[in-house]
Design a protein around this motif. Structure first.
Motif, PDB file in Angstrom:
ATOM      1  N   ASP A 103      52.314  21.070  58.950  1.00 35.84           N
ATOM      2  CA  ASP A 103      51.247  20.080  58.870  1.00 35.84           C
ATOM      3  C   ASP A 103      49.886  20.734  59.059  1.00 35.84           C
ATOM      4  OD1 ASP A 103      50.842  20.483  61.693  1.00 35.84           O
ATOM      5  OD2 ASP A 103      52.407  19.045  62.083  1.00 35.84           O
ATOM      6  N   ALA A 119      49.958   5.574  53.200  1.00 35.06           N
ATOM      7  CA  ALA A 119      49.944   7.026  52.998  1.00 35.06           C
ATOM      8  C   ALA A 119      51.306   7.557  52.558  1.00 35.06           C
ATOM      9  CB  ALA A 119      49.513   7.723  54.281  1.00 35.06           C
ATOM     10  N   LYS A 120      52.315   6.704  52.584  1.00 27.75           N
ATOM     11  CA  LYS A 120      53.676   7.181  52.333  1.00 27.75           C
ATOM     12  C   LYS A 120      53.888   7.696  50.912  1.00 27.75           C
ATOM     13  CE  LYS A 120      55.808   4.917  56.187  1.00 27.75           C
ATOM     14  NZ  LYS A 120      56.793   3.972  56.685  1.00 27.75           N
ATOM     15  N   VAL A 143      47.963  16.124  56.752  1.00 27.92           N
ATOM     16  CA  VAL A 143      48.330  14.906  57.481  1.00 27.92           C
ATOM     17  C   VAL A 143      47.087  14.116  57.885  1.00 27.92           C
ATOM     18  CG1 VAL A 143      50.521  15.815  58.313  1.00 27.92           C
ATOM     19  CG2 VAL A 143      48.473  16.116  59.707  1.00 27.92           C
ATOM     20  N   GLY A 144      45.918  14.601  57.490  1.00 24.76           N
ATOM     21  CA  GLY A 144      44.672  13.909  57.790  1.00 24.76           C
ATOM     22  C   GLY A 144      44.163  14.189  59.191  1.00 24.76           C
ATOM     23  N   ASP A 175      51.621   9.160  48.945  1.00 23.31           N
ATOM     24  CA  ASP A 175      50.986  10.476  48.879  1.00 23.31           C
ATOM     25  C   ASP A 175      51.824  11.522  49.601  1.00 23.31           C
ATOM     26  OD1 ASP A 175      48.808   9.549  47.422  1.00 23.31           O
ATOM     27  OD2 ASP A 175      47.591   9.183  49.216  1.00 23.31           O
ATOM     28  N   LEU A 176      52.347  11.160  50.746  1.00 20.58           N
ATOM     29  CA  LEU A 176      53.165  12.091  51.511  1.00 20.58           C
ATOM     30  C   LEU A 176      54.457  12.421  50.778  1.00 20.58           C
ATOM     31  CD1 LEU A 176      53.539  13.740  54.067  1.00 20.58           C
ATOM     32  CD2 LEU A 176      54.662  11.749  55.064  1.00 20.58           C
ATOM     33  N   TRP A 198      49.122  12.461  67.283  1.00 20.26           N
ATOM     34  CA  TRP A 198      48.760  12.186  65.893  1.00 20.26           C
ATOM     35  C   TRP A 198      49.742  12.820  64.921  1.00 20.26           C
ATOM     36  CZ3 TRP A 198      46.813   9.018  62.709  1.00 20.26           C
ATOM     37  CH2 TRP A 198      46.457   9.405  61.419  1.00 20.26           C
ATOM     38  N   PHE A 216      53.551   7.845  59.685  1.00 14.07           N
ATOM     39  CA  PHE A 216      52.430   7.690  58.758  1.00 14.07           C
ATOM     40  C   PHE A 216      52.222   6.218  58.440  1.00 14.07           C
ATOM     41  CE2 PHE A 216      53.427  12.083  58.108  1.00 14.07           C
ATOM     42  CZ  PHE A 216      52.201  12.667  57.864  1.00 14.07           C
ATOM     43  N   ASP A 236      43.436  16.278  53.813  1.00 11.41           N
ATOM     44  CA  ASP A 236      43.750  14.858  53.643  1.00 11.41           C
ATOM     45  C   ASP A 236      45.254  14.666  53.465  1.00 11.41           C
ATOM     46  OD1 ASP A 236      41.064  14.182  53.771  1.00 11.41           O
ATOM     47  OD2 ASP A 236      40.807  14.182  51.588  1.00 11.41           O
ATOM     48  N   VAL A 237      45.732  13.492  53.814  1.00 14.67           N
ATOM     49  CA  VAL A 237      47.158  13.195  53.691  1.00 14.67           C
ATOM     50  C   VAL A 237      47.627  13.465  52.263  1.00 14.67           C
ATOM     51  CG1 VAL A 237      48.921  11.386  53.800  1.00 14.67           C
ATOM     52  CG2 VAL A 237      47.124  11.472  55.529  1.00 14.67           C
ATOM     53  N   GLY A 238      48.695  14.250  52.161  1.00 17.20           N
ATOM     54  CA  GLY A 238      49.303  14.514  50.867  1.00 17.20           C
ATOM     55  C   GLY A 238      48.756  15.703  50.114  1.00 17.20           C
TER      56      GLY A 238
END
Length: 110
Positions: A15, A78-79, A57-58, A81-82, A69, A74, A20-22
């Motif tokens: 991570d 965001a799921k 993971v942002g 993108d992840l 965090w 998530f 950013d997430v993803g």
């Protein structure tokens, strides 16, 4: 010692709160950047010269503890993108184990 070294080099996908997430960042080598798990691997193998895949993971919100965090679930929004990032990371690792790091970086760095 051999088992310890194998454990050290196994986990190279991790991570990253600065992405950013993803988002993915594939690198040939680099510092730990404050990541304790990567610090441990660097210490174990004696250097920073190993490829890695970072998955965003942002940034942690306000007063959150960093560990809380990165270990938290998530948010639903965001799921997707992840999920896409994890699929891309898996494909990147397949290329990387076949010495195609440049191809992995070109295809999956975002």
């Amino acid at each position: 010692l051999r088992r310890q070294r194998q454990m050290c080099i196994r986990d190279r996908v991790y991570d990253d709160v600065s992405l950013d997430v993803g988002k993915l960042r594939i690198r040939r080598k680099g510092s730990a950047g404050g990541h304790n798990g990567i610090k441990s691997i660097i210490s174990c193998i004696g250097g920073e010269d190993f490829p890695r895949v970072k998955i965003g993971v942002g940034k942690k919100p306000g007063k959150w503890d960093l560990a809380d965090w990165v270990l938290a679930k998530f948010p639903d929004d965001a799921k997707d993108d992840l999920s896409s990032a994890l699929e891309n990371a898996a494909e990147a690792v397949k290329l990387m184990v076949n010495d195609e790091i440049d191809k992995a970086m070109n295809l999956y760095n975002s």
